[in-house]
Design an enzyme around this catalytic site. Structure first.
Site, PDB file in Angstrom:
ATOM      1  N   TYR A 226       0.838  -1.210   0.000  1.00 49.50           N
ATOM      2  CA  TYR A 226       0.000   0.000   0.000  1.00 49.50           C
ATOM      3  C   TYR A 226       0.873   1.260   0.000  1.00 49.50           C
ATOM      4  O   TYR A 226       0.663   2.194  -0.784  1.00 49.50           O
ATOM      5  CB  TYR A 226      -0.896  -0.055   1.246  1.00 49.50           C
ATOM      6  CG  TYR A 226      -1.886   1.074   1.390  1.00 49.50           C
ATOM      7  CD1 TYR A 226      -3.076   1.082   0.666  1.00 49.50           C
ATOM      8  CD2 TYR A 226      -1.654   2.124   2.273  1.00 49.50           C
ATOM      9  CE1 TYR A 226      -3.996   2.112   0.821  1.00 49.50           C
ATOM     10  CE2 TYR A 226      -2.563   3.147   2.436  1.00 49.50           C
ATOM     11  CZ  TYR A 226      -3.735   3.135   1.706  1.00 49.50           C
ATOM     12  OH  TYR A 226      -4.641   4.158   1.857  1.00 49.50           O
ATOM     13  N   LYS A 230       1.105   4.096  -2.859  1.00 52.75           N
ATOM     14  CA  LYS A 230       0.714   5.484  -2.571  1.00 52.75           C
ATOM     15  C   LYS A 230       1.887   6.449  -2.755  1.00 52.75           C
ATOM     16  O   LYS A 230       1.705   7.606  -3.118  1.00 52.75           O
ATOM     17  CB  LYS A 230       0.138   5.588  -1.155  1.00 52.75           C
ATOM     18  CG  LYS A 230      -1.189   4.855  -0.976  1.00 52.75           C
ATOM     19  CD  LYS A 230      -2.279   5.410  -1.875  1.00 52.75           C
ATOM     20  CE  LYS A 230      -3.653   4.852  -1.553  1.00 52.75           C
ATOM     21  NZ  LYS A 230      -4.701   5.409  -2.432  1.00 52.75           N
TER      22      LYS A 230
HETATM   23  P1  NAP Z   1     -13.415   2.414   0.971  1.00 50.71           P
HETATM   24  O1  NAP Z   1     -14.494   2.866   1.886  1.00 50.71           O
HETATM   25  O2  NAP Z   1     -12.969   1.002   1.006  1.00 50.71           O
HETATM   26  O3  NAP Z   1     -13.825   2.820  -0.508  1.00 50.71           O
HETATM   27  C1  NAP Z   1     -13.052   2.448  -1.615  1.00 50.71           C
HETATM   28  C2  NAP Z   1     -13.944   2.339  -2.827  1.00 50.71           C
HETATM   29  O4  NAP Z   1     -13.122   1.954  -3.952  1.00 50.71           O
HETATM   30  C3  NAP Z   1     -14.997   1.252  -2.655  1.00 50.71           C
HETATM   31  O5  NAP Z   1     -16.242   1.727  -3.112  1.00 50.71           O
HETATM   32  C4  NAP Z   1     -14.464   0.130  -3.517  1.00 50.71           C
HETATM   33  O6  NAP Z   1     -15.474  -0.718  -4.054  1.00 50.71           O
HETATM   34  C5  NAP Z   1     -13.793   0.890  -4.634  1.00 50.71           C
HETATM   35  N1  NAP Z   1     -12.851   0.057  -5.371  1.00 50.71           N
HETATM   36  C6  NAP Z   1     -12.017  -0.890  -4.882  1.00 50.71           C
HETATM   37  N2  NAP Z   1     -11.319  -1.464  -5.880  1.00 50.71           N
HETATM   38  C7  NAP Z   1     -11.728  -0.871  -7.022  1.00 50.71           C
HETATM   39  C8  NAP Z   1     -11.382  -1.046  -8.384  1.00 50.71           C
HETATM   40  N3  NAP Z   1     -10.472  -1.943  -8.774  1.00 50.71           N
HETATM   41  N4  NAP Z   1     -11.995  -0.267  -9.326  1.00 50.71           N
HETATM   42  C9  NAP Z   1     -12.927   0.634  -8.949  1.00 50.71           C
HETATM   43  N5  NAP Z   1     -13.294   0.843  -7.667  1.00 50.71           N
HETATM   44  C10 NAP Z   1     -12.706   0.097  -6.708  1.00 50.71           C
HETATM   45  O7  NAP Z   1     -12.069   3.274   1.210  1.00 50.71           O
HETATM   46  P2  NAP Z   1     -11.843   4.805   1.619  1.00 50.71           P
HETATM   47  O8  NAP Z   1     -11.336   4.799   3.003  1.00 50.71           O
HETATM   48  O9  NAP Z   1     -12.993   5.651   1.235  1.00 50.71           O
HETATM   49  O10 NAP Z   1     -10.592   5.107   0.682  1.00 50.71           O
HETATM   50  C11 NAP Z   1     -10.676   5.938  -0.468  1.00 50.71           C
HETATM   51  C12 NAP Z   1      -9.254   6.317  -0.882  1.00 50.71           C
HETATM   52  O11 NAP Z   1      -8.617   7.031   0.187  1.00 50.71           O
HETATM   53  C13 NAP Z   1      -8.372   5.088  -1.132  1.00 50.71           C
HETATM   54  O12 NAP Z   1      -7.498   5.343  -2.218  1.00 50.71           O
HETATM   55  C14 NAP Z   1      -7.576   4.955   0.148  1.00 50.71           C
HETATM   56  O13 NAP Z   1      -6.355   4.295  -0.046  1.00 50.71           O
HETATM   57  C15 NAP Z   1      -7.389   6.429   0.505  1.00 50.71           C
HETATM   58  N6  NAP Z   1      -7.094   6.664   1.912  1.00 50.71           N
HETATM   59  C16 NAP Z   1      -7.986   6.340   2.911  1.00 50.71           C
HETATM   60  C17 NAP Z   1      -7.663   6.604   4.231  1.00 50.71           C
HETATM   61  C18 NAP Z   1      -8.599   6.302   5.361  1.00 50.71           C
HETATM   62  O14 NAP Z   1      -8.217   6.516   6.516  1.00 50.71           O
HETATM   63  N7  NAP Z   1      -9.801   5.854   5.125  1.00 50.71           N
HETATM   64  C19 NAP Z   1      -6.418   7.179   4.551  1.00 50.71           C
HETATM   65  C20 NAP Z   1      -5.534   7.478   3.516  1.00 50.71           C
HETATM   66  C21 NAP Z   1      -5.882   7.235   2.213  1.00 50.71           C
HETATM   67  P3  NAP Z   1     -15.892  -2.083  -3.268  1.00 50.71           P
HETATM   68  O15 NAP Z   1     -16.390  -1.644  -1.946  1.00 50.71           O
HETATM   69  O16 NAP Z   1     -16.917  -2.702  -4.127  1.00 50.71           O
HETATM   70  O17 NAP Z   1     -14.618  -2.895  -3.149  1.00 50.71           O
END
Ligand code: NAP
Length: 317
Positions: A226, A230
């Site tokens: 990851y 990133k």
């Molecule tokens: P999340 O709730 O898991 O949402 C991620 C979304 O991406 C889900 O709807 C998922 O669909 C979709 N997805 C996964 N694989 C995919 C693919 N191959 N093609 C298209 N869509 C896909 O995660 P989040 O926390 O909102 O994260 C959003 C972004 O922020 C990510 O890039 C994550 O790395 C980044 N981020 C998050 C945090 C945090 O604390 N939450 C911190 C730093 C960075 P499914 O549910 O159907 O799999």
């Protein structure tokens, strides 16, 4: 009101940068004036169109600019947000819709969450389209982008948000688990950016915002795949910013810390409590807080490109 008599796109290649701008001749009250025109108007320019001539102070001295009368677009500006059925992507899609964007909402498959997000965007009076694609597949992404441009006519903003994590120590991580996370989180950003860029170039500009992570910076144990993906997103962002500034395309990355979504809900409660206790503001961030930053970077008239912007309440300083 002035009239545009002629215009041309001029390319200059002084190493290391290439620049492109529009020059033209505009006539006002029988007086013909050489003018510059912002590249963002390229797609809408027409000989004979009306506009205003203004003078701007620039590093090259005073330059006359022609601004076309507002051209009515069919619908509003369009944003494509990946992984937007839930979590941070959903919040970004809704924030942009509230600010007047029509939304192409990407996710890997249709879902109740996705349908609800679509309904919420439509209830704000904006158009919304479910654009199903696996971002790690270039052919999927190309089909999706073509479909969005066919239905909405343009893509002004791309938010590369889709992401996954499969956490293991490297000794326990299979090559497949390494590759899967790189494919979605890094190659997915390349795929969507590559497919969207030609449309932004033809339209005279755009904004690309890549969701990286604090994990790109602080070496999180158990997240080698990851963190590497990133970190790659940050480097990719800088290259895109340099390569496409000449086309009025600005590209930035956002690195969230600990945001309240499914991704951090899955951290065991004890570990999550300990992590939150080290955040100066003493809480997880809300997806809507990240969305406001992304929406700011999507705006016209920002002097920001190639930057990584941290949003973490001081957890990483
Ligand atoms: P999340 O709730 O898991 O949402 C991620 C979304 O991406 C889900 O709807 C998922 O669909 C979709 N997805 C996964 N694989 C995919 C693919 N191959 N093609 C298209 N869509 C896909 O995660 P989040 O926390 O909102 O994260 C959003 C972004 O922020 C990510 O890039 C994550 O790395 C980044 N981020 C998050 C945090 C945090 O604390 N939450 C911190 C730093 C960075 P499914 O549910 O159907 O799999």
């Amino acid at each position: 009101m002035a009239k545009l008599l002629a215009y041309s796109l001029v390319s200059i290649v002084p190493p290391p940068f290439k620049t492109e701008y529009i020059v033209g001749i505009a006539e006002d009250d029988g007086v013909r004036t050489p003018v510059r025109i912002d590249r963002s108007h390229l797609k809408n320019l027409k000989i004979g169109m009306s506009g205003t001539i203004t003078t701007r102070e620039t590093d090259q001295g005073e330059i006359k600019y022609f601004t076309p009368e507002e051209v009515k677009l069919e619908g509003g500006k369009v944003a494509l947000v990946t992984g937007a059925a839930r979590g941070i992507g959903r919040a970004i899609a809704i924030e942009l819709a509230e600010r007047g964007y029509d939304i192409a909402l990407n996710d890997i498959e249709t879902s109740t969450d996705g349908e609800e997000t679509i309904k919420e965007i439509q209830s704000l009076g904006r158009r919304a389209l479910f654009a199903v694609a696996d971002v790690s597949s270039y052919s999927d992404v190309q089909k999706m982008v073509n479909m969005v441009v066919e239905k909405f006519g343009r893509i002004d903003v791309l938010v590369n948000n889709a992401g996954i994590n499969i956490d293991r120590l490297v000794t326990n991580m299979s090559p497949l688990e390494w590759q899967k996370v790189i494919d979605v989180n890094l190659t997915g950003v390349f795929n969507c950016t590559k497919a969207v860029l030609p449309h932004m170039i033809a339209a005279g500009g755009g904004r690309i915002i890549n969701i990286s992570s604090q994990g790109a910076l602080d070496g999180p144990v158990g997240q080698a795949n990851y963190a590497a993906a990133k970190g790659g997103v940050v480097s990719f962002t800088k290259v895109i910013a340099r390569e496409y500034a000449q086309y009025n395309i600005l590209c930035n990355a956002v690195a969230p810390g600990c945001i309240r979504t499914r991704m951090t809900d899955s951290i065991p409660p004890g570990q999550l409590r300990e992590r939150v206790s080290k955040i100066p503001l003493g809480r997880r961030g809300e997806p809507g807080e990240v969305a406001k930053l992304v929406a700011f970077l999507a705006e016209d008239g920002t002097y920001i490109t190639g930057q990584l912007i941290l949003i973490n309440a001081g957890e990483y300083i």
